[in-house]
Design an enzyme around this catalytic site. Structure first.
Site, PDB file in Angstrom:
ATOM      1  N   ARG A   1      -6.952  41.676  26.074  1.00  0.00           N
ATOM      2  CA  ARG A   1      -5.983  41.941  27.026  1.00  0.00           C
ATOM      3  C   ARG A   1      -6.266  43.059  27.924  1.00  0.00           C
ATOM      4  NH1 ARG A   1      -1.063  39.074  25.995  1.00  0.00           N
ATOM      5  NH2 ARG A   1       0.000  40.559  27.325  1.00  0.00           N
TER       6      ARG A   1
ATOM      7  N   ILE B   1       5.398  36.383  21.977  1.00  0.00           N
ATOM      8  CA  ILE B   1       4.345  35.927  22.550  1.00  0.00           C
ATOM      9  C   ILE B   1       4.681  36.032  23.990  1.00  0.00           C
ATOM     10  CG2 ILE B   1       2.794  33.927  23.475  1.00  0.00           C
ATOM     11  CD1 ILE B   1       2.997  33.261  20.444  1.00  0.00           C
ATOM     12  N   ASP B   2       4.081  36.664  25.020  1.00  0.00           N
ATOM     13  CA  ASP B   2       4.523  36.996  26.393  1.00  0.00           C
ATOM     14  C   ASP B   2       4.014  35.547  27.270  1.00  0.00           C
ATOM     15  OD1 ASP B   2       2.035  37.164  27.111  1.00  0.00           O
ATOM     16  OD2 ASP B   2       2.281  39.466  27.554  1.00  0.00           O
ATOM     17  N   SER B   3       4.589  35.586  28.413  1.00  0.00           N
ATOM     18  CA  SER B   3       4.319  34.444  29.493  1.00  0.00           C
ATOM     19  C   SER B   3       2.790  34.214  29.504  1.00  0.00           C
ATOM     20  CB  SER B   3       5.149  34.764  30.858  1.00  0.00           C
ATOM     21  OG  SER B   3       4.800  35.743  31.292  1.00  0.00           O
TER      22      SER B   3
ATOM     23  N   SER C   1       0.192  35.040  27.570  1.00  0.00           N
ATOM     24  CA  SER C   1      -0.587  34.501  26.564  1.00  0.00           C
ATOM     25  C   SER C   1      -0.145  32.846  26.435  1.00  0.00           C
ATOM     26  CB  SER C   1       0.042  35.196  25.255  1.00  0.00           C
ATOM     27  OG  SER C   1      -0.730  36.453  25.267  1.00  0.00           O
TER      28      SER C   1
END
Lengths: 415, 79
Positions: free
Chosen positions: A71, B37-39, B41
């Site tokens: 990330r 889980i974020d948007s 991902s």
């Protein structure tokens, strides 16, 4: 002691000499070199004239978990690694929802980078061209943006007093510290996590610097390629690395009984307004930066025992800087240039070398300039070479300059 | 493809993208509230699920897939 005094209470780094401050410092004292032959096909593919770089000694993948790595751009990864170290070194635990070791509204971040995430930008552009929109990472923009390293550190440490990411090319890391000092002095923050990071060893950056004729081409002897102030220097070696310090108001540090490494006593920031890559031949911008640093620190020229020079190992730059330092500080000051060992960490350089300067005062030892075999007679000041030099002076200056005409000088004192 | 097979395939994608242990990924779990889980991902998970299961997951459909079970049902219907 006043509330305006700014002290350094924690330090972290990951560099070509080691994965932390201690190993980097040991490497500098022992005369180690972080420069290597670039181990990649693209050097041959593009027939690059410089085949040397100073990569990280410890890969981020050895430190951060896999999902965090994917990330973040490499530049963000190493800023976070150095910030973790500095934070722990200052005696702080990572914050949780329940417990925050520093009031988030009084905690700032100032971490500069020269370029940011060009590797992500170029990789994702390749992905777009070869595989189309669907395969472009939704994290592309936050990974390539130059405020990304500072932003990730802010997220990690819950710092809400403002996040800065100075972009001043190779002076970015030093400007990171200067901005952090200003945040504390102006009353915006009590603690600032400050520094610089760069990780851009990529065919396009090596090609670009090669075309500006600034890189060493001593390809047969990579360890000896970066040799600031040596008569046989022929350009810099591009490195990657990050340095982060915890800056703290002296009052805040004293109240919690923190260990103090030294004081960031003053900063001078000037611009040459002369040429986009070349420095002013009279060195006025550099001289004025040094004068401003010691002036705001309340120091006089004779207090400064040594200057941690920017000296990148270019033919013109090193001599010009030495002349400017001599005009600003006189004949007795001595020089050292860590880029002989570290290579040029670009936006990380000014921060990592600030840590070196602070440790030099703290331990009373100035590390030698790696590869200084025949000092250039045009450098009319003494340069520490060969062995570390014991010094009892209580103040030092760290120079950092950047493409664009940026000049940053930081004055440090032993507490 | 059996539901269990889709669930375990989805679990390995979630583990790869978001680092959530595949064992944690069960049908009743909410992607956002339970698995954190974020948007961003979710976009990656959807692209990988499309490739793995041969479905199309348009953005307006993705927004309705609140739980792992919702995603499994969608894939069963549309694969």
């Amino acid at each position: 002691m006043t509330t305006k005094d700014v002290v350094i209470t924690g330090m972290g780094a990951t560099t070509p000499l080691g994965g932390d401050v201690a190993s980097t410092w040991d490497g500098l004292l022992n005369g180690a070199s972080g420069s290597r032959t670039i181990d990649a096909d693209w050097v041959d593919t593009y027939e690059l004239p410089s085949r040397i770089a100073a990569p990280l000694a410890v890969e981020p993948s050895e430190v951060l978990p896999r999902v965090r790595l994917r990330r973040m751009d490499r530049c963000e990864q190493i800023a976070l690694i150095a910030a973790h170290q500095a934070w722990n070194d200052a005696g702080f635990e990572l914050p949780s929802e329940e417990e925050q070791p520093v009031d988030p509204d009084r905690l700032g971040v100032s971490i500069g980078t020269g370029i940011g995430g060009p590797t992500t930008l170029l990789d994702q552009h390749d992905t777009l061209k070869s595989q189309g929109l669907r395969k472009v990472s939704p994290l592309t923009v936050p990974m390539l943006m130059p405020n990304g390293p500072a932003a990730h550190v802010s997220l990690e440490l819950k710092a809400r007093a403002g996040v800065h990411s100075p972009a001043a090319a190779c002076a970015s890391g030093a400007e990171g510290l200067a901005t952090g000092m200003d945040m504390i002095r102006s009353g915006r923050a009590d603690v600032v996590v400050a520094g610089g990071a760069e990780a851009c060893i990529h065919p396009i950056t090596v090609a670009g610097f090669a075309q500006s004729r600034t890189l060493s081409t001593r390809n047969d002897e990579p360890e000896r390629a970066s040799r600031p102030f040596d008569v046989d220097r022929d350009g810099f070696v591009m490195g990657e690395g990050a340095g982060v310090v915890v800056l703290e108001s002296a009052e805040h540090a004293a109240a919690r009984g923190a260990r103090v490494y030294g004081r960031l006593a003053g900063a001078g920031i000037t611009a040459d307004a002369y040429h986009i890559t070349g420095f002013h031949p009279d060195g006025l911008g550099q001289i004025n930066a040094i004068n401003a640093a010691i002036g705001t620190a309340g120091l006089s020229t004779t207090d400064i025992g040594h200057v941690n020079a920017h000296a990148t190992s270019t033919v013109v730059g090193d001599v010009g800087e030495a002349a400017a330092i001599r005009k600003a500080l006189g004949d007795d000051v001595v020089l050292t240039a860590p880029k002989g060992a570290l290579g040029h960490l670009v936006g990380g350089a000014g921060a990592v070398e600030s840590i070196v300067t602070v440790l030099s005062l703290y331990h009373g030892v100035v590390p030698p300039t790696c590869n200084l075999e025949n000092p250039d007679p045009k450098v009319e000041l003494e340069v520490v070479g060969g062995e570390p030099r014991e010094m009892s002076s209580t103040a030092a200056v760290n120079d950092a300059f950047g493409f664009g005409g940026h000049n940053v000088a930081l004055a440090f004192t032993r507490d | 493809m059996a539901n269990e097979e889709i669930t375990s395939g989805l679990a390995s994608i979630v583990e790869e993208v978001a680092g959530v242990d595949a064992e944690e990924v069960s049908v009743e779990k909410s992607f956002v509230d339970d698995l954190d889980i974020d948007s961003l991902s979710m976009v990656e998970i959807a692209v990988q699920a499309e490739d793995k299961f041969g479905v199309k997951i348009p953005d307006d459909e993705l927004a309705n897939l609140k739980t792992v079970g919702d995603a499994v049902d969608y894939i069963v219907k549309n694969a």
